[in-house]
Design an enzyme around this catalytic site. Structure first.
Site, PDB file in Angstrom:
ATOM      1  N   CYS A 113       0.682  -1.269  -0.187  1.00  0.00           N
ATOM      2  CA  CYS A 113      -0.096   0.058  -0.015  1.00  0.00           C
ATOM      3  C   CYS A 113       0.728   1.365   0.036  1.00  0.00           C
ATOM      4  O   CYS A 113       1.637   1.721  -0.854  1.00  0.00           O
ATOM      5  CB  CYS A 113      -1.006  -0.130   1.196  1.00  0.00           C
ATOM      6  SG  CYS A 113      -2.454   1.230   1.146  1.00  0.00           S
ATOM      7  N   HIS A 215      -3.863  -4.726   0.475  1.00  0.00           N
ATOM      8  CA  HIS A 215      -3.467  -5.262   2.101  1.00  0.00           C
ATOM      9  C   HIS A 215      -3.432  -6.803   2.284  1.00  0.00           C
ATOM     10  O   HIS A 215      -4.351  -7.364   2.540  1.00  0.00           O
ATOM     11  CB  HIS A 215      -4.320  -4.478   3.112  1.00  0.00           C
ATOM     12  CG  HIS A 215      -3.796  -3.194   3.179  1.00  0.00           C
ATOM     13  ND1 HIS A 215      -2.850  -2.813   4.063  1.00  0.00           N
ATOM     14  CD2 HIS A 215      -4.286  -2.117   2.588  1.00  0.00           C
ATOM     15  CE1 HIS A 215      -2.745  -1.470   3.953  1.00  0.00           C
ATOM     16  NE2 HIS A 215      -3.655  -1.090   3.026  1.00  0.00           N
ATOM     17  N   GLU A 217      -1.847  -8.508   4.150  1.00  0.00           N
ATOM     18  CA  GLU A 217      -1.997  -8.980   5.670  1.00  0.00           C
ATOM     19  C   GLU A 217      -3.498  -9.000   6.165  1.00  0.00           C
ATOM     20  O   GLU A 217      -3.447  -9.759   7.297  1.00  0.00           O
ATOM     21  CB  GLU A 217      -1.009  -7.792   6.256  1.00  0.00           C
ATOM     22  CG  GLU A 217      -1.571  -6.460   6.710  1.00  0.00           C
ATOM     23  CD  GLU A 217      -1.864  -5.565   5.608  1.00  0.00           C
ATOM     24  OE1 GLU A 217      -1.449  -6.091   4.579  1.00  0.00           O
ATOM     25  OE2 GLU A 217      -2.273  -4.392   5.678  1.00  0.00           O
TER      26      GLU A 217
END
Ligand code: MN
Length: 242
Positions: A113, A215, A217
């Site tokens: 990001c 993202h 994660e």
């Protein structure tokens, strides 16, 4: 130093944290740490303001440039916009220096990001200050006021990221209102959203630099393809150490 590091259970991955908040805390969303640990890496948090960039990189095995607030548009010749938030000069300068050093040294780097935006600006690219002004609302990249949302991304089958993930079309957790405008000449676009937004880039003349606008994660605990980005990164770093 070398003896101490032999006791680590995996490669040491540096994670850049958020800047100082109003409570004078350096924050890091735990999902980055969890994803790196699931991959077998040992996370080391690096708050902004660390000036000994060469020293830090010399003890790390890999670098993760994490997400966060917007870059100061002055850094890429952009304009201020009413939606720009969390400008943090200390973090901007620290991460740009880290990114440039990692690029110069061919240091293994995963950028997420804001991290992708840092890499692009470090190499001379620019950003859209507010993506919906450019691409409209065909694809939602962030829910109001500032919440994540999911959308599909198409990945170039030839790129390292596609080989890593084992897919060329993936559902991603999207949480951004800015994106690459002019891509830095050294970078190659490797993934796009349906509205044309650049969602991933790689640096051709670099051993391992992958940057994603989404993202991984946030969904890696339940989406094996997203976790494979972290696994592939840590595996590659491990192989270099042998
Ligand atoms: Mn997106």
């Amino acid at each position: 130093m070398e003896n101490k590091r032999k006791s680590l259970s995996g490669p040491l991955i540096g994670l850049t944290t958020y800047g100082r908040n109003e409570e004078n805390e350096f924050m890091m969303p735990a999902e980055y740490v969890d994803s790196v640990r699931r991959a077998g890496g040992v996370p080391l948090l690096i708050p902004p303001g660390q000036t000994d960039v060469a020293g830090i990189l010399s003890i790390l095995d890999g670098l993760l440039l994490a997400g966060g607030g917007d870059l100061d548009p002055a850094l890429y010749g952009g304009e201020m916009h009413e939606t720009i938030y969390m400008i943090d000069t200390e973090r901007d300068l620290s991460e740009l220096e880290l990114a440039k050093a990692a690029i110069d040294r061919g240091f293994p780097t995963l950028a997420i990001c804001r991290g992708l935006q840092i890499v692009n600006v470090a190499l001379g690219g620019t950003l859209h200050e507010h993506l919906p002004d450019v691409v409209g609302e065909e694809v939602t990249h962030r829910l109001p006021p500032r919440e994540p949302v999911e959308h599909h991304v198409k990945i170039d089958p030839q790129c390292r990221l596609a080989k890593l993930m084992g897919e060329t079309e993936v559902l991603t957790a999207s949480w951004h209102h800015q994106a690459i405008d002019k891509i830095a000449p050294a970078l190659t676009m490797t993934a796009q959203a349906e509205d044309g937004t650049i969602e991933a880039v790689e640096l051709a003349d670099h051993p391992w630099l992958i940057a994603v606008q989404w993202h991984p994660e946030l969904t890696s605990h339940r989406d094996a393809h997203q976790q494979q980005i972290f696994d592939g990164f840590v595996d590659w770093v491990c192989k270099q150490k042998k």
